[in-house]
Design an enzyme around this catalytic site. Structure first.
Site, mmCIF file in Angstrom:
data_model
loop_
_atom_site.group_PDB
_atom_site.id
_atom_site.type_symbol
_atom_site.label_atom_id
_atom_site.label_comp_id
_atom_site.label_asym_id
_atom_site.label_seq_id
_atom_site.Cartn_x
_atom_site.Cartn_y
_atom_site.Cartn_z
ATOM 1 C CE LYS A 1 -13.927 -3.845 0.846
ATOM 2 N NZ LYS A 1 -13.245 -3.654 2.123
ATOM 3 C CE LYS B 1 -4.442 -1.594 1.291
ATOM 4 N NZ LYS B 1 -5.659 -1.457 2.045
ATOM 5 C CE LYS C 1 -6.050 -8.988 -1.864
ATOM 6 N NZ LYS C 1 -5.885 -8.370 -0.569
#
Ligand code: AMP
Ligand code: TRP
Length: 345
Positions: A212, A128, A209
């Site tokens: 969202k 992230k 993966k």
């Protein structure tokens, strides 16, 4: 400390294992969230003593992405989806994380006993923060907040998708270190990962993966739980497979494996049964079967969601009750940690 307050003595023989889990209201819930997490919560709900949380404090770690009005609505939507998926509000504690202040407060105490190096090692932090010029302290500290969520409820089991296992192991390390430094305070939890559906990959990119945040930018990446049938059809029928023409089970490509995994998770058919059914068939047949299975899985959830969404006052009342029940338990654990450290009233 009275015996029933000690974590080691917390669970009398024969009592149901204690469960905590949560989902961030940071975007639309998708098939991965459902198969990896939500479905296993529902399946085992009556055998366990459950606390399910909408973890909104985890959803503000990237301030550029925060939409305050939207976040409140999203938290309600995620809670409604818990119930729509089948969580029984009478038998489970369901609440929104920020409604129970103890989560943030325990995080500070655990921050002071958690070595910084442990946080830099987290894969989710690395991915992230990659490519960002600056990241918030919260993004790095995120797993300590997660540890607080779990430890506050003397949790035994944490049902999650595969990507969260590292955070649950870190939670054990954080608890073990605290117990070692300040005396037995926290119970050690374990991750529970489903046999199938623990890692659903993106339909447009089966090497990545389903997530969202990617789904926000790419239309064909994910099937969301509230998507209309036409959108689900487009996404699944355009799923990336490979240049072969028939379904191969040996050395299957990532895209085919993902479709087979979704079928296995939604229909319960084993790989042998799927091999019988699809060996030598074309990808169109496989995709149609996946589409049918996904629509069948989502239809009852969507129908129940519409009912719940039509009565927001009732939903708020259920969440307020959930927060009251959660607070009672969380306050006891926080007090135990405060006492161990010599702080608190
Ligand atoms: P999040 O949406 O990141 O809050 O994740 C909520 C839960 O869903 C966690 O238990 C995740 O491990 C699980 N999860 C999220 N994405 C996937 C996926 N693609 N496959 C399986 N589980 C997932
Ligand atoms: N970090 C989890 C995720 O991204 C969400 C989460 C926060 C969680 N607190 C938790 C999951 C406690 C399980 C238990 O999916």
């Amino acid at each position: 400390m009275s015996p029933d307050q000690t974590p080691a003595a917390g669970q009398p023989d024969g009592a149901r294992p204690r469960v905590f889990s949560g989902i961030q209201p940071s975007g639309d819930l998708h098939l991965g969230t459902y198969l990896g997490a939500l479905r296993q919560w529902v399946e085992a709900q009556h055998e366990r003593d459950n606390v399910f949380c909408v973890v909104d404090l985890h959803a503000i770690t990237v301030p550029e992405d925060v939409d305050p009005a939207g976040l409140r609505a999203k938290s309600r939507e995620v809670a409604a989806l818990y119930f729509a998926a089948g969580i029984d509000p009478d038998d489970n504690v369901v609440f929104v994380q920020s409604h129970v202040r103890e989560h943030a407060e325990l995080t500070w105490l655990l921050n002071c006993t958690t070595p910084l190096g442990w946080l830099y090692r987290m894969t989710q932090f690395k991915s992230k923060s990659e490519g960002r010029e600056s990241v918030s302290t919260g993004l790095l500290d995120y797993p300590v907040l997660q540890a607080s969520d779990i430890l506050l409820y003397d949790t035994d089991l944490v049902p999650v998708g595969e990507d969260q296992v590292q955070h649950i192991e870190l939670t054990r390390d954080i608890a073990t270190r605290f117990n070692h430094l300040f005396g037995e305070t926290f119970r050690l939890p374990k991750a529970v990962v489903p046999k199938s559906g623990a890692r659903v990959m993106g339909f447009d990119d089966p090497e990545t993966k389903m997530s969202k945040s990617i789904a926000r930018e790419r239309d064909r990446h994910a099937v969301h739980l509230l998507d209309p049938e036409s959108k689900i059809k487009k996404t699944i029928m355009s799923a990336v497979t490979d240049s072969e023409r028939e379904v191969r089970f040996e050395h299957a490509s990532a895209g085919v494996k993902n479709l087979l995994g979704i079928l296995n998770a939604t229909t319960g058919e084993t790989y042998e049964q799927l091999a019988d059914r699809f060996d030598g068939k074309g990808y169109g047949d496989l995709k149609k079967a996946v589409l049918e299975a996904v629509l069948e899985t989502l239809a009852p959830i969507q129908a129940r969601y519409q009912e719940l969404a039509s009565d927001p006052a009732e939903l708020d009342a259920i969440l307020a009750r959930g927060a009251d029940r959660a607070r009672e338990r969380a306050a006891r654990t926080l007090e135990r940690a405060q006492r161990a450290l010599g702080v608190g009233a």
